[in-house]
Design an enzyme around this catalytic site. Structure first.
Site, PDB file in Angstrom:
ATOM      1  N   LEU A   1      -7.746   6.236   1.745  1.00  0.00           N
ATOM      2  CA  LEU A   1      -6.575   6.015   0.891  1.00  0.00           C
ATOM      3  C   LEU A   1      -5.594   5.084   1.596  1.00  0.00           C
ATOM      4  O   LEU A   1      -4.847   4.354   0.967  1.00  0.00           O
ATOM      5  CB  LEU A   1      -5.881   7.343   0.563  1.00  0.00           C
ATOM      6  CG  LEU A   1      -6.652   8.309  -0.336  1.00  0.00           C
ATOM      7  CD1 LEU A   1      -5.928   9.636  -0.426  1.00  0.00           C
ATOM      8  CD2 LEU A   1      -6.845   7.715  -1.728  1.00  0.00           C
ATOM      9  N   GLY A   2      -5.561   5.178   2.910  1.00  0.00           N
ATOM     10  CA  GLY A   2      -4.631   4.306   3.628  1.00  0.00           C
ATOM     11  C   GLY A   2      -4.620   4.647   5.093  1.00  0.00           C
ATOM     12  O   GLY A   2      -5.271   5.600   5.540  1.00  0.00           O
TER      13      GLY A   2
ATOM     14  N   VAL B   1      -5.826   8.277   6.238  1.00  0.00           N
ATOM     15  CA  VAL B   1      -5.796   9.255   5.145  1.00  0.00           C
ATOM     16  C   VAL B   1      -7.005   9.040   4.251  1.00  0.00           C
ATOM     17  O   VAL B   1      -7.285   7.915   3.830  1.00  0.00           O
ATOM     18  CB  VAL B   1      -4.501   9.124   4.312  1.00  0.00           C
ATOM     19  CG1 VAL B   1      -4.440  10.220   3.270  1.00  0.00           C
ATOM     20  CG2 VAL B   1      -3.286   9.166   5.217  1.00  0.00           C
TER      21      VAL B   1
ATOM     22  N   ASP C   1      11.399  10.283   8.841  1.00  0.00           N
ATOM     23  CA  ASP C   1      10.683   9.102   8.382  1.00  0.00           C
ATOM     24  C   ASP C   1      10.766   8.954   6.859  1.00  0.00           C
ATOM     25  O   ASP C   1       9.757   8.808   6.167  1.00  0.00           O
ATOM     26  CB  ASP C   1       9.218   9.151   8.851  1.00  0.00           C
ATOM     27  CG  ASP C   1       8.583   7.764   8.880  1.00  0.00           C
ATOM     28  OD1 ASP C   1       9.327   6.762   8.738  1.00  0.00           O
ATOM     29  OD2 ASP C   1       7.354   7.690   9.041  1.00  0.00           O
TER      30      ASP C   1
END
Ligand SMILES: *[C@@H]1O[C@H](CO)[C@@H](O)[C@H](O)[C@H]1NC(C)=O
Ligand SMILES: *[C@@H]1O[C@H](CO)[C@@H](O)[C@H](O)[C@H]1NC(C)=O
Length: 874
Positions: free
Chosen positions: A574-575, A582, A693
């Site tokens: 996903l990334g 992920v 974050d």
């Protein structure tokens, strides 16, 4: 013959007696006579007055019925029967009687208190008497043997009267008798307010007892009134009672001064020097005057002419009364003095003094009273819910809040029955509390489904149904209201409740409205198709929703081999993020995102485990749920719920240059969701959690575009006992990083506020945090600052919205964002304030949308619901 006559006489007498009794009962029509403490269903006729008393039990307005007690025998002997018992109220602060009467009728209301040492304590209590929501009087009996009598002349507007006893901490309230007598509306008229009896006096009375029914048809009590300076005159003749129907036995005696030239002086001491009062003086000529005799007199008040001359009519009552309230002076002395041409001294037959009571506190709106009373009895609410629900303010029912503007009847705006042991379904009586803004039924044992009528309460802003045993689904309208920020909805920890809108078959969730600048059927159709397809796609997750619940309960530690299975051997990425990669996966049939933490992460296993376990307990609808984790040798993984619509940044920056633009309202809604998640981390968690974050890529969007804050999983748990900030290695994403934190290394919640401010600027402008133009990197905040100089908010907001937003709402949002990024943390708002201010922005925009509905402009949803966007690394 003599005997015969005697018999006849008896017969006549008996007839007369029976006839009298029947007649007496007729005349008592409208009387309500309660003997307080009399056993239920009992009644009797008091021999001296022939008044019929009944038990007070059915009129007690509560579950707390008080205690029936008997006064000491030594006091009883000489008293009327109704004084023999009392009802005392050792429980509760306010205990009330509620008696149905005819509204608009003038009543004499009499409450009698005779202590008689009923409790054996030989201690006279003090307490307060209220009429409905209004203070009537303090009850302060002076002797155990004497009746304290409070009498009121009052015209209730409603069809009931409430009489309440209030415990003031000076002994247990009790009552002996409560009596209601209808009066003639044309008597005892005030401009406003009610009359509390001070004195009702029968001048020159020859009896030791006071007169009442059935001498007086209205059962007024007349007390003896004499003075050494006066002589008595009387007549055996009947004296006509006049408009006030003063009894003959009162009127046929009169006082006159011993010295014919003196005045009759009647001093009067009002309770204080502000309480206004009314007086009624009754005069009748009791002597057959000779032709050379003449009686006329004037009335002076404090030496000033007040009324007259009065020539009392023969054997007929003439009443002098105040038409408006009198204000007390230093001395209050009425003097009745014969006129110069009068040959006879003045007289007085009877006089009444009343103080004015301003019962201006209105009773709660009767629809609300009926509804809340039904709710009370449906659930058998065990609170001291007595008397008027909303008034007076200091005795408002526990768990209620009410509106009151002083002019209209109060209304119930908030009902909190949290932790009240409620069982059964959510009662439909709640739907009758139309002005309700907040309803808290949490932590009970309520069953059944969430009724549709809750979504019909037009003003509802807070609905808490947490921790019950409710099942079924949440009505779509409630979910939608909650999504749009108009309702704070809490339904967690119920048995089989589905809180997602996708449970609802017929409702289509179209959350993010964007205004299409071009109308037309074609575009509308396109949108309809898109929505339809979105719905079709929605089916699968709907099925998975139920599993989601069971899944939640199974949050757990996964093994490495399970992770392999879930991600299908790490098939779909996903990334990639700072902490690792992920992957997409399916756990128990539902979609998840699996974040693999790089083994280089220097976080210790133990620390990781402790932290993750803590985070698994953090639940909020605007935080992505942590489903589970894996910790095995060098593998550390976190399993999150999968967010179908990806991260916010991808929607804002929209690499695909199609026309799907988040509307202004949609943006505000997302900002609000995210701010609420963050607010929860700061204020709802113990210890508080600083995210560290916050950025638009960490704001993820669920299927229905509900925004959830992600990646708080790796935030440091913020210690509470270590002061308000702590030193830590500086982490965060460039552009979002709080400069103060960057310089000092000292972290606190305001660092998140800074980052949120930057994210909000992106939400407003749809610009990257740092734009790289030519040779310069420009931070979004610098760009906004430069545009602010122009003074046109339309140049700041994403131009793709074509100015389709409320300018005021946009200004508020820009100001809020700029406040959040203030250089020094102390100047930044906290997250609660951010939430509040975003709500205002949203409200302003919604108000505009509603207006545009009225003018018939078309709008629909331009967001592309058919194409799920890939979530990127978290
Ligand atoms: C008595 O005097 C009053 C004025 O004080 C007057 O109004 C009244 O008519 C007089 N009555 C007689 C009978 O003279
Ligand atoms: C209801 O009352 C409980 C405690 O009595 C309180 O914790 C809760 O916040 C209240 N609910 C609302 C909506 O005010």
């Amino acid at each position: 013959m003599g005997l015969m006559f005697k018999h006849l006489l008896y017969a006549v007498l008996c007839f007369a007696l029976t006839h009298d009794l029947v007649h007496a009962q007729d005349k008592q029509s409208g009387f309500i006579s309660l003997d307080c403490g009399l056993p239920s269903d009992s009644s009797y006729s008091e021999p001296t007055t022939s008044i019929n008393y009944i038990s007070d039990a059915p009129f007690i307005d509560s579950g707390v019925s008080g205690v029936s007690r008997t006064i000491e025998a030594q006091y009883k002997a000489t008293l009327q029967l109704q004084y023999a018992r009392v009802r005392s109220f050792p429980q509760g602060i306010r205990n009330c009687y509620r008696v149905n009467i005819t509204g608009g009728t003038k009543y004499l209301i009499r409450a009698t208190f005779l202590y008689g040492n009923y409790d054996g304590l030989n201690k006279l209590p003090k307490f307060d008497l209220h009429l409905g929501p209004n203070f009537w009087d303090s009850v302060t009996p002076a002797f155990a043997s004497d009746a304290t009598i409070n009498e009121l002349i009052h015209t209730p507007s409603l069809n009931h009267i409430q009489v309440c006893l209030l415990n003031k901490g000076s002994g247990t309230p009790f009552i002996s008798a409560l009596e209601f007598r209808p009066l003639t509306n044309t008597t005892y008229v005030t401009i406003s307010g009610s009359l509390a009896l001070a004195w009702r006096l029968d001048a020159a009375s020859t009896s030791n007892r006071s007169y009442r029914y059935d001498d007086d048809v209205f059962d007024r009590r007349w007390s003896r009134y004499n003075s050494d300076d006066w002589t008595k005159i009387n007549t055996p003749r009947t004296v006509e009672g006049g408009n006030y129907q003063v009894p003959t036995i009162v009127m046929n005696t009169a006082s006159t001064p011993k010295n014919a030239n003196s005045s009759i002086d009647i001093p009067w001491e009002p309770p204080d020097n502000t309480t206004q009062y009314y007086i009624y003086m009754h005069f009748a000529e009791l002597q057959q005057l000779k032709t050379n005799q003449f009686r006329a007199f004037n009335i002076n008040l404090n030496g000033q002419y007040w009324y007259g001359p009065i020539v009392p009519p023969n054997f007929s009552t003439y009443t002098v009364y105040t038409q408006s309230a009198l204000t007390p002076a230093a001395n209050n002395r009425f003097s009745i003095l014969k006129t110069e041409n009068s040959t006879l001294p003045p007289i007085i037959n009877a006089i009444e003094f009343y103080t004015l009571k301003d019962f201006s506190q209105l009773e709660t709106d009767q629809d609300d009273v009926v509804a809340i009373t039904n709710i009370k009895s449906t659930y058998g609410v065990k609170k001291n819910w007595e008397g008027d629900p909303c008034a007076p303010q200091e005795y408002i029912w526990e768990g209620l809040n009410c509106s009151s503007n002083g002019f209209d009847p109060p209304r119930i705006t908030s009902l909190n029955l949290s932790s009240s042991g409620l069982i059964g379904e959510i009662t439909s009586y709640i739907s009758n509390l139309v002005p309700l803004q907040s309803l808290d039924l949490s932590n009970n044992s309520l069953t059944g489904s969430i009724p549709e009528f809750l979504s019909k309460l037009p003003n509802l802003k807070v609905l808490n149904l947490e921790k019950n045993m409710l099942n079924g689904s949440v009505p779509a309208e409630l979910v939608e209201r909650s999504r749009s920020g108009r309702l704070t909805l809490s339904v967690g920890e119920n048995k089989n409740l589905c809180a997602e809108i996708s449970c609802e078959k017929k409702k289509i969730n179209v959350l993010i409205p964007a205004i299409a600048s071009v109308g037309g059927v074609f575009i509308f159709l396109l949108a309809a198709v898109a929505i339809f397809m979105g719905l079709k796609r929605g089916r699968k997750p709907r099925a998975s929703n139920n599993q989601n619940d069971s899944f939640e309960s199974k949050r757990r530690q996964f093994t490495y081999s399970e992770i392999l299975k879930i991600t299908n051997n790490f098939q779909t990425i996903l990334g990639k993020g700072g902490f690792g990669t992920v992957y997409h996966g399916y756990a128990d049939g539902i979609q998840v995102a699996v974040k693999m933490l790089s083994p280089s992460s220097d976080q210790g296993y133990k620390e990781f485990q402790t932290e993750v376990k803590l985070l698994m307990r953090v639940h909020h609808r605007n935080l992505t749920s942590l489903v589970g984790y894996c910790i095995e040798r060098t593998t550390m993984a976190l399993i999150y719920e999968y967010m179908v619509n990806g991260n916010l940044e991808s929607h804002l920056l929209g690499d695909d240059s199609n026309a799907n633009v988040l509307s202004w309202q949609g943006r505000l809604q997302i900002a609000m969701d995210a701010s609420q998640g963050l607010e929860y981390l700061h204020n709802g968690c113990r210890p508080p959690i600083v995210h560290r974050d916050v950025k638009t890529t960490n704001i993820l969007l669920a299927e229905n575009f509900q925004a959830k804050l992600a990646d708080f999983g790796l935030s440091r748990v913020f210690p509470t006992d270590g002061g308000t900030h702590m030193s830590t290695a500086v982490v965060g994403t460039p552009g979002y990083l709080d400069p103060e934190y960057h310089i000092t290394g000292r972290l606190n919640e305001k660092s998140d506020v800074y980052s949120f401010g930057v994210a909000l600027l992106q939400i407003i402008t749809s610009r990257p945090v740092i734009s790289r133009a030519a040779h310069e990197n420009t931070h979004v905040s610098r760009w906004v600052s430069s545009m602010l100089g122009i003074g046109d908010v339309k140049s700041i907001v994403d131009p793709r919205l074509c100015g389709d937003f409320k300018v005021n709402s946009a200004w508020k949002a820009v100001e809020l964002a700029m406040d959040c990024i203030s250089e020094t943390s102390t100047e930044r708002p906290n997250m609660s304030e951010v939430v509040t201010r975003l709500k205002e922005c949203l409200a302003a925009e919604i108000a505009r949308e509603n207006e545009s509905h009225l003018t018939g402009s078309k709008e629909f949803y331009a967001i592309n619901v058919t194409t799920p966007l890939n979530p990127s690394a978290r």
